[in-house]
Design a protein around this motif. Structure first.
Motif, mmCIF file in Angstrom:
data_model
loop_
_atom_site.group_PDB
_atom_site.id
_atom_site.type_symbol
_atom_site.label_atom_id
_atom_site.label_comp_id
_atom_site.label_asym_id
_atom_site.label_seq_id
_atom_site.Cartn_x
_atom_site.Cartn_y
_atom_site.Cartn_z
ATOM 1 N N ARG A 1 35.712 2.730 -9.293
ATOM 2 C CA ARG A 1 34.859 3.488 -10.215
ATOM 3 C C ARG A 1 33.689 2.614 -10.673
ATOM 4 N N ASP A 2 32.558 3.245 -10.875
ATOM 5 C CA ASP A 2 31.445 2.464 -11.428
ATOM 6 C C ASP A 2 30.687 3.295 -12.442
ATOM 7 N N THR A 3 29.850 2.615 -13.206
ATOM 8 C CA THR A 3 29.040 3.312 -14.219
ATOM 9 C C THR A 3 27.571 3.265 -13.784
ATOM 10 N N GLY A 4 27.394 3.444 -12.449
ATOM 11 C CA GLY A 4 26.058 3.261 -11.893
ATOM 12 C C GLY A 4 25.206 4.512 -11.848
ATOM 13 N N ILE A 5 24.305 4.508 -10.865
ATOM 14 C CA ILE A 5 23.273 5.551 -10.806
ATOM 15 C C ILE A 5 23.804 6.890 -10.302
ATOM 16 N N GLY A 6 24.997 6.880 -9.661
ATOM 17 C CA GLY A 6 25.557 8.127 -9.141
ATOM 18 C C GLY A 6 24.833 8.568 -7.868
ATOM 19 N N ILE A 7 25.302 9.659 -7.297
ATOM 20 C CA ILE A 7 24.732 10.159 -6.035
ATOM 21 C C ILE A 7 24.262 11.588 -6.268
ATOM 22 N N GLU B 1 23.118 7.749 6.458
ATOM 23 C CA GLU B 1 22.765 8.615 5.323
ATOM 24 C C GLU B 1 22.700 7.773 4.058
ATOM 25 N N GLN B 2 21.551 7.799 3.422
ATOM 26 C CA GLN B 2 21.401 7.072 2.152
ATOM 27 C C GLN B 2 20.732 8.002 1.163
ATOM 28 N N ASP B 3 21.052 7.790 -0.091
ATOM 29 C CA ASP B 3 20.432 8.636 -1.115
ATOM 30 C C ASP B 3 18.941 8.294 -1.208
ATOM 31 N N LYS B 4 18.123 9.283 -0.873
ATOM 32 C CA LYS B 4 16.661 9.039 -0.842
ATOM 33 C C LYS B 4 16.116 8.754 -2.251
ATOM 34 N N GLY C 1 20.811 -1.693 2.211
ATOM 35 C CA GLY C 1 21.963 -1.445 3.083
ATOM 36 C C GLY C 1 21.530 -0.791 4.381
ATOM 37 N N THR C 2 22.548 -0.585 5.227
ATOM 38 C CA THR C 2 22.249 -0.002 6.541
ATOM 39 C C THR C 2 22.541 1.493 6.575
ATOM 40 N N GLY C 3 23.306 1.935 5.610
ATOM 41 C CA GLY C 3 23.708 3.351 5.631
ATOM 42 C C GLY C 3 24.868 3.593 6.591
ATOM 43 N N LEU C 4 25.563 2.512 6.975
ATOM 44 C CA LEU C 4 26.678 2.666 7.916
ATOM 45 C C LEU C 4 28.032 2.345 7.289
ATOM 46 N N GLY C 5 27.998 1.639 6.155
ATOM 47 C CA GLY C 5 29.235 1.155 5.533
ATOM 48 C C GLY C 5 30.248 2.265 5.272
ATOM 49 N N LEU C 6 29.828 3.341 4.620
ATOM 50 C CA LEU C 6 30.765 4.419 4.277
ATOM 51 C C LEU C 6 31.254 5.143 5.533
ATOM 52 N N ALA C 7 30.327 5.312 6.504
ATOM 53 C CA ALA C 7 30.723 5.984 7.748
ATOM 54 C C ALA C 7 31.839 5.191 8.424
ATOM 55 N N ILE C 8 31.679 3.877 8.476
ATOM 56 C CA ILE C 8 32.702 3.028 9.108
ATOM 57 C C ILE C 8 33.994 3.065 8.298
ATOM 58 N N MET D 1 32.984 7.716 -8.292
ATOM 59 C CA MET D 1 34.386 7.314 -8.124
ATOM 60 C C MET D 1 34.777 7.588 -6.667
ATOM 61 N N PHE D 2 35.168 6.536 -5.955
ATOM 62 C CA PHE D 2 35.648 6.672 -4.578
ATOM 63 C C PHE D 2 37.139 6.394 -4.596
ATOM 64 N N PHE D 3 37.913 7.213 -3.896
ATOM 65 C CA PHE D 3 39.361 6.940 -3.869
ATOM 66 C C PHE D 3 39.966 7.394 -2.546
HETATM 67 P P1 ADP Z 1 24.619 1.353 2.463
HETATM 68 O O1 ADP Z 1 25.279 1.051 1.182
HETATM 69 O O2 ADP Z 1 24.601 0.187 3.374
HETATM 70 O O3 ADP Z 1 23.306 2.023 2.318
HETATM 71 P P2 ADP Z 1 26.799 3.058 2.784
HETATM 72 O O4 ADP Z 1 27.234 3.867 3.924
HETATM 73 O O5 ADP Z 1 27.771 2.105 2.232
HETATM 74 O O6 ADP Z 1 25.479 2.375 3.214
HETATM 75 O O7 ADP Z 1 26.356 4.054 1.654
HETATM 76 C C1 ADP Z 1 25.546 5.134 1.984
HETATM 77 C C2 ADP Z 1 24.774 5.587 0.798
HETATM 78 O O8 ADP Z 1 25.647 6.165 -0.152
HETATM 79 C C3 ADP Z 1 24.102 4.526 0.032
HETATM 80 O O9 ADP Z 1 22.845 4.205 0.591
HETATM 81 C C4 ADP Z 1 23.936 5.168 -1.325
HETATM 82 O O10 ADP Z 1 22.830 6.049 -1.329
HETATM 83 C C5 ADP Z 1 25.194 5.999 -1.447
HETATM 84 N N1 ADP Z 1 26.235 5.285 -2.216
HETATM 85 C C6 ADP Z 1 27.352 4.686 -1.722
HETATM 86 N N2 ADP Z 1 28.136 4.198 -2.707
HETATM 87 C C7 ADP Z 1 27.485 4.471 -3.867
HETATM 88 C C8 ADP Z 1 27.768 4.249 -5.245
HETATM 89 N N3 ADP Z 1 28.881 3.621 -5.676
HETATM 90 N N4 ADP Z 1 26.885 4.694 -6.167
HETATM 91 C C9 ADP Z 1 25.786 5.349 -5.778
HETATM 92 N N5 ADP Z 1 25.448 5.604 -4.505
HETATM 93 C C10 ADP Z 1 26.284 5.177 -3.538
#
Ligand code: ADP
Length: 604
Positions: free
Chosen positions: A512-518, A531-534, A542-549, A572-574
């Protein structure tokens, strides 16, 4: 498969299902209707055939009623009732001259002696053993089975009626129903059965049909086969005793005075037999009808049904062909996609290797040059940019390689015994350094019943957690990042002591984080590659690949990473993992392989 393709494919499947369902339901309904109409039509046709026999039976019954009435009238005539032989003879002779229906009359006394109009005197023989005589003595008018006259050879029946005593105290009309009065004798009229033969022989229902009539003992009264008929010399064999079981069963039904129209095997083929008993005698009449004579009338109906069946089969065949064609197409497309995928993966793998070699050279020389004292600040800044860009490129290449491996299904899990708490603490410590650099708090919340050792692919679990925690730190400017690991079971696993008996446990991991959200528009695509939040400033980090992997690895572990996020509040990711719990005694467990300070990128 994209989101928009799912409903389209589903719609197509539904449409196909509806069409084949409708065809099958229509087929079943059409068959049901055909069967009902066919059964009804057949019943009507059978009824018609049955009516043919009924008409013959009615005609014979009417003739018997008239003949019986005639004998009864004579039996009740005062001259007969007086039973004076000379008087009776004169009366009977006169009667025979007027009414030629009967060729012989007889009068029997209660002891069985009898007079007959042919001999005109008392006969020497006795008829007390004859059923018709006995029945008449019991007060009934009775028609005997046909017998072949020994003198004339003509089949005849005897109609016997009681003669009521003349001095009876009751009125003549009541005599028959009076239980106290016994007949004084029996009056008998003998009549040829030509009429029966004629009527029966007239019965027919199309080509090949034939009638026959049986008496009360199952002998043929009328039959087209003369060998089955009685002759003067030899009585006919009863149908009840025939070796043809179907015919014997039919004869039994006819003997029991049953009626109906049945499809039975007769004369070696299936034929309809309509049979009906007479009311006035214990005989029964049957009409054998070739099956086609009745069922040929169903031909137009059968033809329509056949055409409908052909149509339905044709429709099903078309649907089947379409399905086979689509399946083949799908297989072709799948094979082509797999080929393209393989080629792409091979290309990426080769390229990654090719790129990494010169890149390592660039990074190495950048590091060496950075240590040079003689370089000015501008050159140092340039070297830093070269180093950072090289690091980013290496990260990207590693990610691409991982993704290529996963897509080519070459990434395999290697579970091994792992001490859970040290592993988690190591990860936390690494992330804590990054968090503290940003002034964030990192909270670690381990559940109270965490198992000590589990079997898991340590490297891949670290990779997922490092990615989620790294993102959380990256996308949070103030507040905290929390990692919660707990056992998701009603009953906590028994981890007291080294002899844990728990076989497996369900662990939940939450970051969980108290960050900017998506943003809501990015959220559905967050696990797709690149895919990254524009809307965020951190895109370039980042590369936009971390979550996909991470998601692909979670899938390999039979799990799924889920996300909840509110813009400007946090994310919140779980995910949940079912892991085998291991006993510690005698177990070779690996110590967490993370080195403090290891960069998040090294896992990717
Ligand atoms: P990267 O972080 O390398 O860009 P990821 O696949 O890990 O690639 O994440 C993809 C996108 O998801 C990020 O670019 C960001 O826009 C969004 N994202 C992931 N985790 C978070 C988070 N905890 N808070 C806000 N946005 C997130």
């Amino acid at each position: 498969m994209t989101v928009s393709q799912v409903p389209r494919r589903l719609r197509k499947q539904l449409l196909k299902l509806t069409i084949s369902g409708s065809v099958l339901i229509s087929a079943a309904a059409a068959f049901g209707c055909y069967w009902v109409v066919r059964s009804l039509s057949l019943e009507i046709l059978k009824e018609n055939a049955f009516l043919e026999v009924q008409q013959g039976v009615n005609e014979i019954d009417q003739w018997l009623v008239a003949s019986k009435a005639e004998v009864e009238t004579l039996a009740n005539a005062p001259t007969i009732r007086r039973m004076d032989l000379s008087e009776v003879d004169a009366y009977v002779q006169r009667r025979m001259a007027q009414q030629p229906n009967f060729f012989k009359y007889a009068m029997g006394f209660t002891d069985g002696r009898y007079y007959n109009s042919a001999r005109r005197e008392l006969a020497e023989s006795n008829i007390s053993d004859r059923i018709y005589f006995q029945q008449a003595l019991q007060g009934h008018t009775f028609v005997s089975d046909p017998i072949i006259s020994r003198t004339t050879g003509i089949p005849q029946v005897n109609i016997a009626s009681p003669i009521w005593p003349i001095n009876s105290p009751t009125d003549l009309d009541d005599l028959e129903i009076s239980p106290n009065v016994s007949p004084a004798g029996v009056f008998i009229g003998s009549v040829a059965i030509d009429r029966v033969t004629t009527v029966v022989n007239q019965l027919q229902y199309g080509y090949g049909s034939y009638p026959f009539a049986l008496n009360s003992t199952g002998q043929a009264i009328v039959h087209p086969n003369p060998r089955l008929m009685s002759t003067k010399e030899k009585p006919a064999l009863s149908f009840l005793e025939t070796s043809d079981t179907n015919l014997a069963a039919l004869a039994r039904s006819m003997g029991y005075q049953e009626q109906g129209i049945d499809l039975i095997s007769i004369d070696g083929k299936l034929q309809y037999v309509a049979y009906l008993p007479l009311q006035e005698a214990n005989w029964s009449i049957a009409l054998v009808i070739p099956r086609e004579n009745i069922e040929s009338q169903l031909r137009p109906l059968n033809l329509i049904a056949f055409e409908v069946l052909v149509l339905i089969l044709a429709m099903l065949a078309v649907l089947w062909r379409v399905k086979v064609f689509e399946k083949k197409q799908l297989q072709k497309t799948k094979a082509a996609a797999e080929l393209a995928n393989k080629a792409k993966s091979e290309f990426l793998t080769n390229m990654s290797h090719e790129l990494r070699t010169p890149l390592n050279g660039i990074l190495g020389y950048a590091q060496i040059l950075q240590r040079e004292k003689s370089i000015n600040p501008k050159q140092k800044k340039g070297l830093n940019i070269i180093h950072q860009s090289g690091q980013y490129l290496l990260l990207l290449i590693n990610d691409v390689l991982d993704l290529a491996k996963i897509e080519a299904r070459k990434l395999e899990l290697h579970p091994s015994p792992v001490l859970l708490t040290p592993l988690l603490l190591n990860i936390v410590e690494i992330i804590r350094i990054q968090a503290e650099q940003k002034g964030l708090e990192l909270v670690y919340e381990p559940g109270p019943h965490l198992p000590k050792a589990v079997a898991v692919d340590e490297k891949r679990l670290q990779q997922i957690l490092m990615n989620l925690l790294g993102n959380a730190v990256k996308f949070t400017e103030q507040g905290c990042v929390t990692l919660t690991v707990d056992v998701l079971q009603a009953e906590a696993p028994q981890v007291s002591g080294d002899d844990s008996s728990q076989d497996s446990c369900r662990l939940s991991f939450t970051v969980r984080d108290t960050g900017i959200g998506i943003s809501p528009e990015t959220l559905p695509h967050i696990f797709s590659p690149f895919e990254q939040d524009k809307n965020t400033q951190h895109q370039r980090e980042g590369t936009g690949l971390g979550l996909a992997i991470s998601q692909q690895i979670a899938h390999l572990m039979n799990s799924e990473i889920r996300v909840h996020s509110d813009v400007d509040k946090g994310s919140m990711f779980f995910f949940v993992l079912d892991l085998p719990v291991l006993q510690l005694s005698g177990l070779q467990v690996s110590q967490p392989s993370l080195r403090a300070g290891m960069a998040q990128g090294e896992y990717r």
